[in-house]
Design a protein around this motif. Structure first.
Motif, PDB file in Angstrom:
ATOM      1  N   PRO A 179       0.851  -1.200   0.000  1.00  0.00           N
ATOM      2  CA  PRO A 179       0.000   0.000   0.000  1.00  0.00           C
ATOM      3  C   PRO A 179       0.883   1.245   0.000  1.00  0.00           C
ATOM      4  CG  PRO A 179      -0.756  -1.575   1.645  1.00  0.00           C
ATOM      5  CD  PRO A 179       0.571  -2.071   1.154  1.00  0.00           C
ATOM      6  N   LEU A 180       0.698   2.117  -0.969  1.00  0.00           N
ATOM      7  CA  LEU A 180       1.609   3.253  -1.083  1.00  0.00           C
ATOM      8  C   LEU A 180       1.569   4.133   0.158  1.00  0.00           C
ATOM      9  CD1 LEU A 180       3.648   4.647  -2.875  1.00  0.00           C
ATOM     10  CD2 LEU A 180       1.787   5.931  -3.936  1.00  0.00           C
ATOM     11  N   ALA A 181       0.423   4.229   0.801  1.00  0.00           N
ATOM     12  CA  ALA A 181       0.280   5.102   1.964  1.00  0.00           C
ATOM     13  C   ALA A 181       1.277   4.755   3.069  1.00  0.00           C
ATOM     14  CB  ALA A 181      -1.147   5.035   2.500  1.00  0.00           C
ATOM     15  N   VAL A 182       1.609   3.461   3.226  1.00  0.00           N
ATOM     16  CA  VAL A 182       2.513   3.081   4.311  1.00  0.00           C
ATOM     17  C   VAL A 182       3.954   3.507   4.024  1.00  0.00           C
ATOM     18  CG1 VAL A 182       1.016   1.112   4.837  1.00  0.00           C
ATOM     19  CG2 VAL A 182       3.083   0.757   3.472  1.00  0.00           C
TER      20      VAL A 182
ATOM     21  N   PRO B  88      -5.666  11.170  -2.654  1.00  0.00           N
ATOM     22  CA  PRO B  88      -6.078   9.829  -3.088  1.00  0.00           C
ATOM     23  C   PRO B  88      -5.051   8.746  -2.774  1.00  0.00           C
ATOM     24  CG  PRO B  88      -5.467  11.191  -4.978  1.00  0.00           C
ATOM     25  CD  PRO B  88      -5.515  12.093  -3.795  1.00  0.00           C
ATOM     26  N   LEU B  89      -3.790   9.103  -2.687  1.00  0.00           N
ATOM     27  CA  LEU B  89      -2.747   8.119  -2.400  1.00  0.00           C
ATOM     28  C   LEU B  89      -2.837   7.595  -0.971  1.00  0.00           C
ATOM     29  CD1 LEU B  89       0.328   9.920  -4.007  1.00  0.00           C
ATOM     30  CD2 LEU B  89      -1.175   8.234  -5.074  1.00  0.00           C
ATOM     31  N   LEU B  90      -3.421   8.391  -0.092  1.00  0.00           N
ATOM     32  CA  LEU B  90      -3.503   8.028   1.322  1.00  0.00           C
ATOM     33  C   LEU B  90      -4.792   7.306   1.685  1.00  0.00           C
ATOM     34  CD1 LEU B  90      -2.087  11.349   2.867  1.00  0.00           C
ATOM     35  CD2 LEU B  90      -0.836   9.238   2.326  1.00  0.00           C
ATOM     36  N   GLN B  91      -5.705   7.176   0.715  1.00  0.00           N
ATOM     37  CA  GLN B  91      -7.000   6.555   0.990  1.00  0.00           C
ATOM     38  C   GLN B  91      -6.848   5.074   1.348  1.00  0.00           C
ATOM     39  OE1 GLN B  91     -10.149   7.873   1.135  1.00  0.00           O
ATOM     40  NE2 GLN B  91      -9.186   9.887   0.891  1.00  0.00           N
ATOM     41  N   GLN B  92      -7.618   4.638   2.329  1.00  0.00           N
ATOM     42  CA  GLN B  92      -7.606   3.243   2.747  1.00  0.00           C
ATOM     43  C   GLN B  92      -8.771   2.456   2.169  1.00  0.00           C
ATOM     44  OE1 GLN B  92      -5.030   2.031   4.642  1.00  0.00           O
ATOM     45  NE2 GLN B  92      -4.139   4.088   4.547  1.00  0.00           N
TER      46      GLN B  92
ATOM     47  N   THR C  57      -6.462  -0.312  -7.054  1.00  0.00           N
ATOM     48  CA  THR C  57      -7.619  -1.192  -6.958  1.00  0.00           C
ATOM     49  C   THR C  57      -8.860  -0.308  -6.881  1.00  0.00           C
ATOM     50  OG1 THR C  57      -7.188  -1.322  -4.557  1.00  0.00           O
ATOM     51  CG2 THR C  57      -6.460  -3.169  -5.913  1.00  0.00           C
ATOM     52  N   ASP C  58      -9.909  -0.731  -7.573  1.00  0.00           N
ATOM     53  CA  ASP C  58     -11.170   0.015  -7.643  1.00  0.00           C
ATOM     54  C   ASP C  58     -10.952   1.472  -8.081  1.00  0.00           C
ATOM     55  OD1 ASP C  58     -13.903   0.345  -7.506  1.00  0.00           O
ATOM     56  OD2 ASP C  58     -13.982   0.597  -5.328  1.00  0.00           O
ATOM     57  N   PRO C  59     -10.227   1.702  -9.169  1.00  0.00           N
ATOM     58  CA  PRO C  59      -9.921   3.085  -9.580  1.00  0.00           C
ATOM     59  C   PRO C  59     -11.150   3.906  -9.944  1.00  0.00           C
ATOM     60  CG  PRO C  59      -9.354   1.537 -11.324  1.00  0.00           C
ATOM     61  CD  PRO C  59      -9.677   0.713 -10.113  1.00  0.00           C
ATOM     62  N   GLN C  60     -12.231   3.234 -10.382  1.00  0.00           N
ATOM     63  CA  GLN C  60     -13.435   3.975 -10.761  1.00  0.00           C
ATOM     64  C   GLN C  60     -14.023   4.745  -9.594  1.00  0.00           C
ATOM     65  OE1 GLN C  60     -12.987   0.683 -11.171  1.00  0.00           O
ATOM     66  NE2 GLN C  60     -12.757   0.415 -13.390  1.00  0.00           N
ATOM     67  N   ALA C  61     -13.810   4.230  -8.383  1.00  0.00           N
ATOM     68  CA  ALA C  61     -14.360   4.892  -7.197  1.00  0.00           C
ATOM     69  C   ALA C  61     -13.714   6.236  -6.940  1.00  0.00           C
ATOM     70  CB  ALA C  61     -14.197   3.990  -5.972  1.00  0.00           C
ATOM     71  N   GLY C  62     -12.521   6.434  -7.467  1.00  0.00           N
ATOM     72  CA  GLY C  62     -11.819   7.698  -7.238  1.00  0.00           C
ATOM     73  C   GLY C  62     -11.587   8.498  -8.489  1.00  0.00           C
ATOM     74  N   HIS C  63     -12.213   8.067  -9.609  1.00  0.00           N
ATOM     75  CA  HIS C  63     -12.065   8.785 -10.882  1.00  0.00           C
ATOM     76  C   HIS C  63     -10.577   8.961 -11.202  1.00  0.00           C
ATOM     77  CE1 HIS C  63     -13.542  10.842 -14.280  1.00  0.00           C
ATOM     78  NE2 HIS C  63     -13.274  12.077 -13.884  1.00  0.00           N
ATOM     79  N   ILE C  64      -9.835   7.858 -11.136  1.00  0.00           N
ATOM     80  CA  ILE C  64      -8.391   7.869 -11.356  1.00  0.00           C
ATOM     81  C   ILE C  64      -8.095   7.866 -12.862  1.00  0.00           C
ATOM     82  CG2 ILE C  64      -6.228   6.668 -10.907  1.00  0.00           C
ATOM     83  CD1 ILE C  64      -7.617   7.835  -8.413  1.00  0.00           C
ATOM     84  N   SER C  65      -7.241   8.783 -13.302  1.00  0.00           N
ATOM     85  CA  SER C  65      -6.923   8.894 -14.728  1.00  0.00           C
ATOM     86  C   SER C  65      -5.717   8.031 -15.073  1.00  0.00           C
ATOM     87  CB  SER C  65      -6.634  10.348 -15.094  1.00  0.00           C
ATOM     88  OG  SER C  65      -5.328  10.710 -14.696  1.00  0.00           O
TER      89      SER C  65
ATOM     90  N   ALA D  15     -10.958   3.743  -4.120  1.00  0.00           N
ATOM     91  CA  ALA D  15      -9.768   3.674  -4.970  1.00  0.00           C
ATOM     92  C   ALA D  15      -8.537   3.706  -4.072  1.00  0.00           C
ATOM     93  CB  ALA D  15      -9.763   4.850  -5.943  1.00  0.00           C
ATOM     94  N   ARG D  16      -7.705   2.673  -4.187  1.00  0.00           N
ATOM     95  CA  ARG D  16      -6.545   2.570  -3.299  1.00  0.00           C
ATOM     96  C   ARG D  16      -5.265   2.406  -4.111  1.00  0.00           C
ATOM     97  NH1 ARG D  16      -5.625  -1.712   1.762  1.00  0.00           N
ATOM     98  NH2 ARG D  16      -4.125  -0.407   2.884  1.00  0.00           N
ATOM     99  N   ALA D  17      -4.244   3.180  -3.740  1.00  0.00           N
ATOM    100  CA  ALA D  17      -2.973   3.175  -4.463  1.00  0.00           C
ATOM    101  C   ALA D  17      -2.028   2.118  -3.898  1.00  0.00           C
ATOM    102  CB  ALA D  17      -2.326   4.555  -4.381  1.00  0.00           C
ATOM    103  N   TRP D  18      -1.356   1.401  -4.808  1.00  0.00           N
ATOM    104  CA  TRP D  18      -0.392   0.365  -4.434  1.00  0.00           C
ATOM    105  C   TRP D  18       0.891   0.560  -5.223  1.00  0.00           C
ATOM    106  CZ3 TRP D  18      -1.882  -3.630  -1.009  1.00  0.00           C
ATOM    107  CH2 TRP D  18      -3.252  -3.678  -0.709  1.00  0.00           C
ATOM    108  N   LEU D  19       2.009   0.300  -4.591  1.00  0.00           N
ATOM    109  CA  LEU D  19       3.278   0.273  -5.306  1.00  0.00           C
ATOM    110  C   LEU D  19       3.565  -1.180  -5.663  1.00  0.00           C
ATOM    111  CD1 LEU D  19       5.760   2.013  -6.217  1.00  0.00           C
ATOM    112  CD2 LEU D  19       6.918   1.046  -4.218  1.00  0.00           C
ATOM    113  N   ALA D  20       3.384  -1.511  -6.938  1.00  0.00           N
ATOM    114  CA  ALA D  20       3.690  -2.858  -7.415  1.00  0.00           C
ATOM    115  C   ALA D  20       5.199  -2.974  -7.596  1.00  0.00           C
ATOM    116  CB  ALA D  20       2.965  -3.128  -8.724  1.00  0.00           C
ATOM    117  N   VAL D  21       5.746  -4.097  -7.149  1.00  0.00           N
ATOM    118  CA  VAL D  21       7.200  -4.304  -7.147  1.00  0.00           C
ATOM    119  C   VAL D  21       7.520  -5.513  -8.029  1.00  0.00           C
ATOM    120  CG1 VAL D  21       9.235  -4.682  -5.717  1.00  0.00           C
ATOM    121  CG2 VAL D  21       7.277  -3.419  -4.786  1.00  0.00           C
ATOM    122  N   GLU D  22       8.371  -5.299  -9.028  1.00  0.00           N
ATOM    123  CA  GLU D  22       8.737  -6.387  -9.934  1.00  0.00           C
ATOM    124  C   GLU D  22       9.783  -7.283  -9.282  1.00  0.00           C
ATOM    125  OE1 GLU D  22       9.815  -6.959 -14.661  1.00  0.00           O
ATOM    126  OE2 GLU D  22      10.483  -5.130 -13.633  1.00  0.00           O
ATOM    127  N   ASP D  23       9.461  -8.546  -9.188  1.00  0.00           N
ATOM    128  CA  ASP D  23      10.373  -9.533  -8.603  1.00  0.00           C
ATOM    129  C   ASP D  23      11.363  -9.974  -9.679  1.00  0.00           C
ATOM    130  OD1 ASP D  23      11.652 -11.688  -7.446  1.00  0.00           O
ATOM    131  OD2 ASP D  23       9.823 -12.572  -6.623  1.00  0.00           O
TER     132      ASP D  23
END
Length: 268
Positions: free
Chosen positions: A64-67, A94-98, A132-140, A101-109
């Motif tokens: 979770p990017l917020a952490v 929006p990045l801090l939302q729990q 996740t659920d970007p429509q809820a936050g109108h994420i572009s 629409a929730r922001a995540w930092l995906a990490v390539e293994d």
């Protein structure tokens, strides 16, 4: 020759190398290694339906990017800088939302590299901001920066780049100012205007000419909706802004801002 072929085979077989992500916040700076993020106590597997970059459902190991952003408030402003010069301007709220629409930092293994974005191109790694659920936050789409190398806290766009500002006589809720907000969200990650901005991907949208000056009729709106339908070339990077991402009324506001700024040219 045999030794060379063996060596070449070993090089091709090598996994994607580990990387590092630098976070530069006003009160603290930290560099995260791939391994540390993959082992982060809050790292988990997330499924992204209709991934903006891959155009299909993807599964990532993500945090979770917020952490990773301690001490930030909703009013804070961030910039995510990619390896290719893409510079996404991100409000922290929006990045801090729990929830929603929730922001995540995906990490390539490195042991399980992601697929290439297209033939001859790299993956979206090493770090990719997904929702996740970007429509809820109108994420572009511009809020999904990939190949991220650095995230830094900055002053707001208006404070850093006064050349982007509409006429100060306009009311705060004037449609032109609403269009300016949409420009920051949807365009500034790739484009500059009046030479102002940090992006190095697309052309300046006012100097020497605004697209409102050389796109006749409704062609500018058609171009924003689907760039490849207006002029097609293989190296094009601009995504299509569908009505679900940029509704017609917002598209009208965005074009209104560009028309307004065409009369406020400033040489870099």
């Amino acid at each position: 020759m045999k030794c060379f072929l063996v060596l070449l085979g070993l090089l091709i077989a090598l996994p994607v190398s580990a990387a590092q992500l630098t976070l530069e916040l006003d009160h603290a700076s930290k560099t995260w290694q791939t391994e540390d993020l993959l082992k982060h106590p809050q790292a988990q597997t997330v499924q992204i339906v209709d991934d903006v970059s891959y155009k299909r459902t993807m599964t990532y190991q993500a945090v979770p990017l917020a952490v990773l952003l301690p001490g930030l408030t909703a009013e804070s402003h961030l910039q995510a800088v990619a390896l290719d010069g893409f510079a996404a301007e991100l409000t922290a709220a929006p990045l801090l939302q729990q929830h929603g629409a929730r922001a995540w930092l995906a990490v390539e293994d490195p042991a399980q590299p992601w697929p290439a974005l297209a033939d001859g191109k790299p993956s979206a790694g090493p770090f990719y901001l997904v929702w996740t659920d970007p429509q809820a936050g109108h994420i572009s789409p511009e809020q999904w920066p990939f190949q991220i190398a650095r995230i830094k806290q900055l002053k707001t766009v208006a404070e850093r780049f006064p050349a982007l500002l509409p006429d100060p006589k306009l009311a705060a809720d004037d449609p032109i100012n609403q269009g300016f907000v949409l420009f920051q969200k949807n365009c500034l990650a790739c484009h500059r205007l009046n030479g102002a901005g940090d992006a190095q991907v697309g052309p300046d949208l006012n100097i020497p000419y605004s697209p409102t000056e050389y796109f006749g009729g409704d062609f500018l709106k058609r171009y924003i909706r689907d760039p490849q339908s207006v002029r097609h070339w293989p190296q094009a990077k601009m995504p299509a802004f569908t009505a679900s991402v940029l509704p017609d009324d917002e598209l009208e506001l965005l074009v209104g801002y560009l028309k307004h700024m065409a009369k406020r040219k400033q040489q870099p």
